[in-house]
Design a protein around this motif. Structure first.
Motif, mmCIF file in Angstrom:
data_model
loop_
_atom_site.group_PDB
_atom_site.id
_atom_site.type_symbol
_atom_site.label_atom_id
_atom_site.label_comp_id
_atom_site.label_asym_id
_atom_site.label_seq_id
_atom_site.Cartn_x
_atom_site.Cartn_y
_atom_site.Cartn_z
ATOM 1 N N GLY A 65 0.884 -1.239 -0.193
ATOM 2 C CA GLY A 65 -0.252 -0.160 -0.186
ATOM 3 C C GLY A 65 0.850 1.345 -0.081
ATOM 4 O O GLY A 65 2.099 1.142 -0.357
ATOM 5 N N THR A 66 0.118 2.391 0.398
ATOM 6 C CA THR A 66 0.992 3.601 0.441
ATOM 7 C C THR A 66 1.759 4.049 1.663
ATOM 8 O O THR A 66 2.396 5.017 1.826
ATOM 9 N N LEU A 67 1.530 3.061 2.938
ATOM 10 C CA LEU A 67 1.930 3.614 4.055
ATOM 11 C C LEU A 67 3.514 3.641 3.954
ATOM 12 O O LEU A 67 4.194 4.401 4.656
ATOM 13 N N PRO A 68 4.301 2.840 3.499
ATOM 14 C CA PRO A 68 5.695 2.891 3.177
ATOM 15 C C PRO A 68 6.152 4.258 2.759
ATOM 16 O O PRO A 68 7.134 4.863 3.447
ATOM 17 N N THR A 69 5.615 5.012 1.574
ATOM 18 C CA THR A 69 5.863 6.268 1.405
ATOM 19 C C THR A 69 5.578 7.248 2.617
ATOM 20 O O THR A 69 6.322 8.329 2.666
ATOM 21 N N GLU A 70 4.477 7.051 3.296
ATOM 22 C CA GLU A 70 3.990 8.111 4.221
ATOM 23 C C GLU A 70 5.093 8.104 5.410
ATOM 24 O O GLU A 70 5.575 9.164 5.870
ATOM 25 N N ARG A 71 5.647 6.654 5.642
ATOM 26 C CA ARG A 71 6.447 6.656 6.826
ATOM 27 C C ARG A 71 7.726 7.479 6.455
ATOM 28 O O ARG A 71 8.422 8.138 7.233
ATOM 29 N N VAL A 72 8.329 7.135 5.385
ATOM 30 C CA VAL A 72 9.691 7.617 4.785
ATOM 31 C C VAL A 72 9.490 9.072 4.774
ATOM 32 O O VAL A 72 10.396 9.869 5.350
ATOM 33 N N GLU A 73 8.302 9.751 4.280
ATOM 34 C CA GLU A 73 8.257 11.171 4.377
ATOM 35 C C GLU A 73 8.257 11.714 5.528
ATOM 36 O O GLU A 73 8.699 12.915 5.960
ATOM 37 N N ASP A 74 7.550 11.218 6.688
ATOM 38 C CA ASP A 74 7.426 11.688 7.878
ATOM 39 C C ASP A 74 8.821 11.565 8.582
ATOM 40 O O ASP A 74 9.299 12.356 9.137
ATOM 41 N N LEU A 75 9.506 10.653 8.327
ATOM 42 C CA LEU A 75 10.774 10.215 8.720
ATOM 43 C C LEU A 75 11.737 11.448 8.423
ATOM 44 O O LEU A 75 12.622 12.032 8.908
ATOM 45 N N ARG A 76 11.690 11.854 7.300
ATOM 46 C CA ARG A 76 12.403 12.766 6.419
ATOM 47 C C ARG A 76 12.039 14.317 6.802
ATOM 48 O O ARG A 76 12.764 15.147 7.281
ATOM 49 N N ARG A 93 9.180 15.290 9.216
ATOM 50 C CA ARG A 93 8.924 15.254 10.277
ATOM 51 C C ARG A 93 9.233 14.614 11.557
ATOM 52 O O ARG A 93 8.598 13.749 12.265
ATOM 53 N N PRO A 94 10.460 14.595 11.656
ATOM 54 C CA PRO A 94 11.434 13.529 12.604
ATOM 55 C C PRO A 94 10.763 13.725 13.925
ATOM 56 O O PRO A 94 10.845 12.920 14.678
ATOM 57 N N ASP A 95 10.456 15.123 14.284
ATOM 58 C CA ASP A 95 10.043 15.113 15.810
ATOM 59 C C ASP A 95 8.754 14.505 16.136
ATOM 60 O O ASP A 95 8.429 14.214 17.251
ATOM 61 N N GLU A 96 7.815 14.159 15.016
ATOM 62 C CA GLU A 96 6.644 13.458 15.455
ATOM 63 C C GLU A 96 6.774 12.005 14.907
ATOM 64 O O GLU A 96 5.906 11.132 15.418
ATOM 65 N N TYR A 97 7.740 11.495 14.159
ATOM 66 C CA TYR A 97 7.884 10.381 13.704
ATOM 67 C C TYR A 97 7.840 9.012 14.790
ATOM 68 O O TYR A 97 7.293 8.139 14.624
ATOM 69 N N GLY A 98 8.582 9.445 15.672
ATOM 70 C CA GLY A 98 8.671 8.220 17.020
ATOM 71 C C GLY A 98 7.425 7.929 17.525
ATOM 72 O O GLY A 98 7.236 6.874 17.677
ATOM 73 N N HIS A 99 6.638 8.919 17.775
ATOM 74 C CA HIS A 99 5.143 8.647 18.266
ATOM 75 C C HIS A 99 4.336 7.994 17.170
ATOM 76 O O HIS A 99 3.771 6.963 17.562
ATOM 77 N N ILE A 100 4.248 8.625 16.131
ATOM 78 C CA ILE A 100 3.461 8.051 15.008
ATOM 79 C C ILE A 100 3.567 6.831 14.370
ATOM 80 O O ILE A 100 2.927 5.830 14.309
ATOM 81 N N TRP A 101 5.111 6.506 14.358
ATOM 82 C CA TRP A 101 5.504 5.044 13.569
ATOM 83 C C TRP A 101 6.114 4.153 14.424
ATOM 84 O O TRP A 101 6.072 2.942 13.827
ATOM 85 N N GLU A 102 6.802 4.492 15.820
ATOM 86 C CA GLU A 102 7.551 3.787 16.428
ATOM 87 C C GLU A 102 6.851 3.520 17.759
ATOM 88 O O GLU A 102 7.483 2.608 18.500
ATOM 89 N N GLY A 130 20.004 3.179 15.004
ATOM 90 C CA GLY A 130 20.218 3.486 16.263
ATOM 91 C C GLY A 130 20.397 4.928 16.765
ATOM 92 O O GLY A 130 19.738 5.511 17.646
ATOM 93 N N ILE A 131 21.185 5.491 16.022
ATOM 94 C CA ILE A 131 21.415 7.010 16.426
ATOM 95 C C ILE A 131 20.301 7.907 15.510
ATOM 96 O O ILE A 131 20.129 8.930 16.405
ATOM 97 N N ALA A 132 19.698 7.465 14.731
ATOM 98 C CA ALA A 132 18.268 8.236 14.295
ATOM 99 C C ALA A 132 17.321 8.383 15.432
ATOM 100 O O ALA A 132 16.704 9.270 15.605
ATOM 101 N N GLU A 133 17.191 7.124 15.885
ATOM 102 C CA GLU A 133 16.219 6.979 17.129
ATOM 103 C C GLU A 133 16.734 7.904 18.213
ATOM 104 O O GLU A 133 15.893 8.579 18.883
ATOM 105 N N GLU A 134 18.022 7.817 18.581
ATOM 106 C CA GLU A 134 18.415 8.682 19.840
ATOM 107 C C GLU A 134 18.238 10.221 19.481
ATOM 108 O O GLU A 134 17.864 10.970 20.248
ATOM 109 N N PHE A 135 18.524 10.680 18.172
ATOM 110 C CA PHE A 135 18.398 11.987 17.902
ATOM 111 C C PHE A 135 17.078 12.487 17.910
ATOM 112 O O PHE A 135 16.464 13.670 18.302
ATOM 113 N N ARG A 136 15.861 11.595 17.909
ATOM 114 C CA ARG A 136 14.773 12.012 18.063
ATOM 115 C C ARG A 136 14.303 11.794 19.647
ATOM 116 O O ARG A 136 13.085 12.551 19.910
ATOM 117 N N LYS A 137 14.973 11.377 20.438
ATOM 118 C CA LYS A 137 14.763 11.160 21.941
ATOM 119 C C LYS A 137 15.613 12.118 22.872
ATOM 120 O O LYS A 137 15.211 12.166 23.909
#
Length: 411
Positions: A190-201, A203-212, A349-356
């Motif tokens: 479906g379309t969710l993979p594209t949505e996730r990658v775009e949020d990661l790129r 909206r990184p501040d929101e990404y952790g809550h929405i996707w992880e 790992g470091i991407a997650e730490e930068f978000r938190k």
């Protein structure tokens, strides 16, 4: 009896056995709601007279309920002739029943009608109030009855999260699993993979809550807010690479990174890490990063014996990074001085730490304090060590010569 073939993601396997309380929490795209919806249909097909209530804290209309999801599952399995879908409820084989309720719409007396129900499924359970949770649990009293909950965590203080993940959640009749998009084998359909990658790129501040499935944080407390992006890039062969490693202790991971600087931007292109890495396994871990033997490393100086072991036994060009009072704060300031920090997608790992990675927040006033929380910092510490020399001690007193003293005296 109609047999159903329902593929189930491995992450939900612990929820298939009977248990009084079953929980699934995590981010978008995990399949939590689909798992519970399919289980409801399967149980009502195989158990005559089965009764289920699907609950939300607020349900202003049947359209805002989980009814459509269950109807979609009935249609998917070709069971339309066995289920009587009505406006407000679904009648199931053997005089069974599926109903949909909002807890805020009912009093303690009216909720007693659920005493004879077999299942309660709370969707978007992060919104359930403490009062509703206290009412529901003793109401579901039929022998063998179960309470299911699916939610995207918002705060550890939410009643549902505290019950399933807080103190006391080790009870024998409770099972909970964390499920995210990466646990869903059908996520790419479906379309969710594209949505996730775009949020990661974007909206990184929101990404952790929405996707992880991370808790919602006060975004202003995130130290590297709006300064980090996750993007694919190719590392130039002529780059000057920096390598750093932070040693693990107990449950903390050993974390290693490689980075380079280009056009006043910091690029992080490789990482390696693991919890419980033994000394003899450390060389193999560092070797996961290209060029590990050719380039100099900077490491946490708290383990000189490990540095000596890697240098003398294996030939790593490794030495201790300089530390001083305030070196963490100086390191953060220098990292924030880059135009941008770009993390390769493989460096999770470091991407997650930068978000938190964040400043402490006063829980009562929500004031952001000028103190860096000692959490989500292992890969970031490795990054600071890697940039030893690039990061300067801003608190070091200047060196005075006799000539500078005389010049100052004449002014």
């Amino acid at each position: 009896m109609t047999a159903l073939d329902i593929p189930t993601a491995r992450v939900f396997e612990p929820l298939l056995a009977p248990s009084r309380y079953k929980g699934a929490y995590g981010g978008r795209g995990s399949g939590k709601s689909h798992f519970f919806g399919e289980n409801i249909v399967e149980e009502h097909l195989s158990i005559p007279g089965h009764r289920t209530v699907c609950i939300r804290e607020v349900q202003k209309s049947i359209e805002r309920s989980s009814k459509q999801l269950i109807v979609d599952k009935i249609n998917k399995f070709g069971l339309n002739s066995l289920f009587d879908v009505q406006d407000q409820l679904i009648k199931t084989p053997g005089d069974g029943l599926i109903i949909f309720q909002g807890m805020q719409n009912h009093t303690a007396d009216s909720i007693k009608s659920l005493e004879g129900f077999d299942r309660a499924w709370i969707e978007e359970a992060q919104s359930i109030s403490a009062y509703s949770w206290r009412m529901l649990r003793p109401t579901m009293r039929k022998a063998g009855s179960e309470i299911w909950a699916s939610w995207n965590p918002a705060s550890p203080e939410d009643p549902i999260d505290d019950f399933f993940r807080g103190p006391g959640s080790d009870r024998a009749d409770l099972v909970a699993v964390r499920a995210n998009w990466s646990d869903n084998p059908w996520f790419n359909d479906g379309t969710l993979p594209t949505e996730r990658v775009e949020d990661l790129r974007a909206r990184p501040d929101e990404y952790g809550h929405i996707w992880e499935g991370d808790y919602v944080t006060i975004s202003d407390a995130i130290i590297f807010r709006n300064r980090v992006s996750v993007e694919d890039f190719r590392s130039p062969e002529e780059a000057r690479f920096y390598y750093g490693v932070d040693w693990g202790f107990a449950k903390d991971p050993t974390a290693a990174v490689r980075c380079f600087i280009q056009d006043e931007c910091l690029f992080i292109d490789y990482e390696a890490g693991g919890v419980g890495v033994e000394l003899d396994d450390t060389p193999a871990l560092l070797e996961e990063i290209p060029g590990a033997y050719r380039w100099p490393w900077k490491a946490d100086g708290a383990r000189p014996e490990t540095i000596s072991f890697l240098a003398n036994r294996f030939g790593f060009k490794i030495s201790a990074a300089e530390k001083w009072p305030g070196s963490v704060e100086d390191g953060v300031a220098r990292l924030k001085a880059f135009k941008k920090i770009i993390v390769h997608p493989r460096c999770k790992g470091i991407a997650e730490e930068f978000r938190k990675y964040s400043y402490k927040v006063d829980k009562k006033t929500e004031d952001i304090l000028p103190v860096i929380a000692d959490a989500w910092n292992h890969y970031i510490d490795a990054l600071r060590y890697a940039l030893d020399g690039v990061i300067q001690n801003r608190r070091r007193m200047p060196k005075f010569t006799q000539q500078t003293v005389q010049r100052i005296a004449r002014q």
